[in-house]
Design an enzyme around this catalytic site. Sequence first.
Site, PDB file in Angstrom:
ATOM      1  N   PRO A   2      -0.042   1.511  -2.404  1.00  0.00           N
ATOM      2  CA  PRO A   2       1.273   1.163  -1.853  1.00  0.00           C
ATOM      3  C   PRO A   2       1.259   0.602  -0.420  1.00  0.00           C
ATOM      4  CG  PRO A   2       1.354   3.313  -2.945  1.00  0.00           C
ATOM      5  CD  PRO A   2      -0.100   2.912  -2.892  1.00  0.00           C
TER       6      PRO A   2
ATOM      7  N   LYS B  67       1.065 -13.049   3.491  1.00  0.00           N
ATOM      8  CA  LYS B  67       1.869 -12.284   2.521  1.00  0.00           C
ATOM      9  C   LYS B  67       3.197 -11.807   3.133  1.00  0.00           C
ATOM     10  CE  LYS B  67       3.059  -9.596  -0.885  1.00  0.00           C
ATOM     11  NZ  LYS B  67       3.717 -10.141  -2.049  1.00  0.00           N
TER      12      LYS B  67
HETATM   13  P1  NAD Z   1       3.012   1.385  -7.283  1.00  0.00           P
HETATM   14  O1  NAD Z   1       3.640   2.390  -6.389  1.00  0.00           O
HETATM   15  O2  NAD Z   1       3.578   1.126  -8.628  1.00  0.00           O
HETATM   16  O3  NAD Z   1       1.455   1.750  -7.504  1.00  0.00           O
HETATM   17  C1  NAD Z   1       0.597   2.265  -6.527  1.00  0.00           C
HETATM   18  C2  NAD Z   1      -0.351   3.242  -7.230  1.00  0.00           C
HETATM   19  O4  NAD Z   1      -1.328   3.688  -6.268  1.00  0.00           O
HETATM   20  C3  NAD Z   1       0.341   4.503  -7.760  1.00  0.00           C
HETATM   21  O5  NAD Z   1       0.084   4.631  -9.146  1.00  0.00           O
HETATM   22  C4  NAD Z   1      -0.279   5.635  -6.936  1.00  0.00           C
HETATM   23  O6  NAD Z   1      -0.422   6.838  -7.673  1.00  0.00           O
HETATM   24  C5  NAD Z   1      -1.626   5.042  -6.575  1.00  0.00           C
HETATM   25  N1  NAD Z   1      -2.284   5.629  -5.419  1.00  0.00           N
HETATM   26  C6  NAD Z   1      -1.776   5.863  -4.186  1.00  0.00           C
HETATM   27  N2  NAD Z   1      -2.735   6.371  -3.369  1.00  0.00           N
HETATM   28  C7  NAD Z   1      -3.865   6.458  -4.115  1.00  0.00           C
HETATM   29  C8  NAD Z   1      -5.191   6.880  -3.838  1.00  0.00           C
HETATM   30  N3  NAD Z   1      -5.561   7.341  -2.642  1.00  0.00           N
HETATM   31  N4  NAD Z   1      -6.101   6.835  -4.855  1.00  0.00           N
HETATM   32  C9  NAD Z   1      -5.755   6.380  -6.080  1.00  0.00           C
HETATM   33  N5  NAD Z   1      -4.515   5.942  -6.404  1.00  0.00           N
HETATM   34  C10 NAD Z   1      -3.585   5.987  -5.431  1.00  0.00           C
HETATM   35  O7  NAD Z   1       2.944   0.047  -6.422  1.00  0.00           O
HETATM   36  P2  NAD Z   1       2.811  -1.457  -6.976  1.00  0.00           P
HETATM   37  O8  NAD Z   1       4.160  -1.977  -7.276  1.00  0.00           O
HETATM   38  O9  NAD Z   1       1.728  -1.507  -7.993  1.00  0.00           O
HETATM   39  O10 NAD Z   1       2.341  -2.187  -5.625  1.00  0.00           O
HETATM   40  C11 NAD Z   1       1.025  -2.039  -5.119  1.00  0.00           C
HETATM   41  C12 NAD Z   1       0.883  -2.941  -3.890  1.00  0.00           C
HETATM   42  O11 NAD Z   1       1.129  -4.302  -4.292  1.00  0.00           O
HETATM   43  C13 NAD Z   1       1.878  -2.627  -2.765  1.00  0.00           C
HETATM   44  O12 NAD Z   1       1.232  -2.795  -1.530  1.00  0.00           O
HETATM   45  C14 NAD Z   1       2.970  -3.662  -2.970  1.00  0.00           C
HETATM   46  O13 NAD Z   1       3.630  -3.979  -1.755  1.00  0.00           O
HETATM   47  C15 NAD Z   1       2.166  -4.839  -3.497  1.00  0.00           C
HETATM   48  N6  NAD Z   1       2.920  -5.766  -4.374  1.00  0.00           N
HETATM   49  C16 NAD Z   1       3.758  -5.307  -5.343  1.00  0.00           C
HETATM   50  C17 NAD Z   1       4.440  -6.215  -6.147  1.00  0.00           C
HETATM   51  C18 NAD Z   1       5.383  -5.757  -7.238  1.00  0.00           C
HETATM   52  O14 NAD Z   1       6.109  -6.615  -7.786  1.00  0.00           O
HETATM   53  N7  NAD Z   1       5.413  -4.475  -7.591  1.00  0.00           N
HETATM   54  C19 NAD Z   1       4.250  -7.586  -5.967  1.00  0.00           C
HETATM   55  C20 NAD Z   1       3.354  -8.028  -4.998  1.00  0.00           C
HETATM   56  C21 NAD Z   1       2.686  -7.103  -4.199  1.00  0.00           C
END
Ligand code: NAD
Length: 300
Positions: free
Chosen positions: A65, A174
Amino acid sequence: MKIAFIGLGHMGGPMALNLRKAGYAVKAFDLSDEACKKYAAEGLAISTSAAESVADADVVISMLPASAHVEGLFLGSGGSKPGLLDSIRAGTLVIDSSTIAAATSRKVAEAAAAKGIAMIDAPVSGGTGGAIAGTLTFMVGGEADDLERARPVLEKMGANIFHAGGVGAGQTAKICNNMLLGILMIGTSEALALGVANGLDPKVLSEIMRRSSGGNWALEKYNPMPGVMETAPASKNYAGGFGTDLMLKDLGLAQENATAVRAATPLGGLARSLYAAHSLAGHGALDFSSVLKLLQKASS
Ligand code: NAD
């Protein structure tokens, strides 16, 4: 090639699946049991810890995240919990695709370099749809040689790969993009809410604006009005997609960056405040396009 993939959330899960479908040996890990179970059922090999997943990896990918998660994972938390860099072999390439502060990317990459581990920041754009379809845009910061090592892997998850500059430059590109996206989504919501308040059909108005000078990505792919676009989060009660709190984080990063370089970003600042108000109203976990709720009378 063996790949460790850490973080199986909305984005990371589908990205890891695309690598497995491309024939890579992927070992995945997430702190959430639910995420691990979901992707084990889809055929991903799940490790019992992040350290186990990286033990024999040639490439490590993280999709977490925010800055604190990336720093905590790779550098550990001061003695009690060792950082993952201690478990990664020298010569391994680390690709962090999370959206985090450029300063954190540089800090972690420096610590990695001190252990003989190459690291690039490669945040993405394209949303969950792009993650599933393997059409993401990667914005890469790091050495050109390291990007070339990463390229075959990135190509299995994305359609566009840009080299923005040195370590941290991918993150800067980004947050510029997401600041614009956050502003665009509010502007699009505002225009649609105004039209609907005047009795216009949101589908008709969306189509008019999409083909006129107001056309933009939200109208093209991610309409914030429920029912206009079947595949958009708005039509699924704003579930999935890109969370309001993640957009809030990115707009905060943009403001921190703007403060550091004394840049004027008035609309970015206003957008951050509006998403913050929306989050405080209890909508932080909803897709960011739900910001429309701030601008439209609630239906009874
Ligand atoms: P999300 O919250 O759905 O997923 C993050 C995952 O990381 C969770 O499943 C969490 O349990 C896991 N996690 C956290 N700390 C951890 C650790 N120490 N070890 C293992 N797992 C761990 O978030 P997302 O939507 O998948 O987004 C991820 C990143 O991508 C973010 O930085 C977000 O800003 C970026 N992003 C998201 C999108 C989108 O549309 N969702 C688009 C572009 C970029």
